[in-house]
Design a protein around this motif. Sequence first.
Motif: not given
Lengths: 333, 333
Positions: B54, B87-88, B51, A115, A98-101, B96-99, B84, B91
């Motif tokens: 999810h 993903t941004q 938290h 997250q 999962m990528v978070i910027n 949320i991005a899964m790559v 980029k 968000q």
Amino acid sequence: MSRKVFVSAKEVADRAGVSRSAVSRTFTPGASVSEETRRRVVEAAEALGYHVNHLARGLMRNESGIVCLIVSELDTPYRARLLKALTQQLQSVAKIAMVINTDRSDDSVDLALRQAIRYRADASIILSGMPDKSITDLCLKNGQRLVLINRDEDREGPLLINLNDREAARRAFIALQRAGCQTFAFANSAAMTPSLMAREEGFREAGRAHGIEVVVERYGPTSYRSGAIVAQRLLTREKRPDAIFCASDLLACGLMDAARHQFNLAVPSELCVIGFDDIEQASWSSYNLTTFAQPVERIAAEAVAWLAQPSQTEANSHKLEAELIWRGSVRGG
Amino acid sequence: MSRKVFVSAKEVADRAGVSRSAVSRTFTPGASVSEETRRRVVEAAEALGYHVNHLARGLMRNESGIVCLIVSELDTPYRARLLKALTQQLQSVAKIAMVINTDRSDDSVDLALRQAIRYRADASIILSGMPDKSITDLCLKNGQRLVLINRDEDREGPLLINLNDREAARRAFIALQRAGCQTFAFANSAAMTPSLMAREEGFREAGRAHGIEVVVERYGPTSYRSGAIVAQRLLTREKRPDAIFCASDLLACGLMDAARHQFNLAVPSELCVIGFDDIEQASWSSYNLTTFAQPVERIAAEAVAWLAQPSQTEANSHKLEAELIWRGSVRGG
DNA sequence: CAATTTATTGCACTCGCTTGCAAAAAGATG
DNA sequence: CATCTTTTTGCAAGCGAGTGCAATAAATTG
């Protein structure tokens, strides 16, 4: 109209004429199911287009299979390569990235880690930015593993992977000295991350050990443009450097271009340059840059291997060596 | 030792002296909770480090918040930038991005989409590779949304975002002609993706419209090295081209370097070059490449906007224009 | 063939959360 | 103050899967 619901194990069970548990076991490696039942389940699953719901599985098993990659400036060559290696290797051990910027602020790393916790990631890998101590503690307390790449930190718990930056810097100095250079400079960005600073320190130290003073110039983010600006500053000094070690290849490219096109200096005859990272562009014939290669695949492999092992072994710190790649931006070689 | 269990809503409820539902409502925008209860819940949550899970929420709501990005060669400048941006922007709409990394084989895209289904991704965005029809159908049938970037496809359902490659190619031809070029060539990789082929077609067509034959050379993957090899082939022809349109900037960089360093040709006086993508390196002063900019942010914005809207509007196809960025690799301008 | 062991199966509970529903509390109205 | 609304709140039923346990079926043994 409304989201068509996904097919569930129940439906597969009905179609195959078995219990729901049988379906579950069929897709759980090592569970006890007869050959016959398995066959019927698989057949029904195929026909219905069934896929195990990893959300539910993760909920039960308390293990989602998700690994969070927290990264800033991922469009930068080195970062992109690392990201690629990580996502690929994670896939090969059946985990998913999962990528978070994040931007450079530490605050945004906190948000990212939060997250990660929400999605119950099994682990987080931080490629950039220092998270707040309280948050990393939270991650660890929640049983999440943490990998910090190229970030110094003395805390117990996370796996630390970094390069021997000081040693590399020392070798850079030697190489430049062997090439007959007289005036040494270090080109850095103003990002001041631990690894960049270690390179700077290492280079200075090596200079001191030889009784030579090293000029240091820092500017902006770690980018091509910053390299050009640092070049302006360094090459207009009364005593112009003839050896420049750059904290990263991006800086080196910008610096070389400025040196050639604005100052009409020839590399390597009038100016020797060494970079760091070994990004693809370093090998392009316009640059042909001598540089230190980050062992990206190794880094990713170490991280993934540590995450893949079932029981948390004591957190250790791995120090890898950067390999010096000789090309044409330094005389001799 | 064993994974410490995460703190659950139950514990928060107990500490705050309210029911589990109250906790749930506190973290569900728009739910009915009194100010007083909310305060106590938030306080307890804070203290315990709670938290929302999810995974569980996604299970209930049948909507995970996950978007799968399926991409190959993500360490390539253009891809990395797109990644980029995506993903941004994801968000920023709380997704949320899964790559997932794929190699060029279509098979690996299928595997990736399967993974997307397992995690019940709300949507998948495919940046490269053509998935098998049966799989995309599966995704759509499961209520998953699909975005295809720069992939031609006439199926109903997915959102298609692509550039007007033909038109750009036509403009490239005009620009080169205005620069006084005589002999035209097109440099391509052998990847044969729809967008690369559209550029090739468009350029040839424009040539034909002017009664000029365009030489085409294709080789290998879309990379710097391929550009160099294509250059070898084109520049050793008896009738050497003085105008080359490259299917991508990476090819263009390789080609320019070969032209200069191996064939000693000056750009743009002896050879005009136009690229495509506007990667960062195109603006580096060693290249200073005239090129077409992919509107990366726009592309990401369109995709994300479509995904963010609650109800599936009819799938449409967006065609964006590439902007011609004038730099120094073409005479005149 | 009976007795014993082993492999398979289904039941039912659990994971952490959302949400419809009805009861309780608070506010508004006459 | 009684009555009618409007909020709040808790209960309980899911969501889709994994798994311990006991029951059943199959295999092994004497």
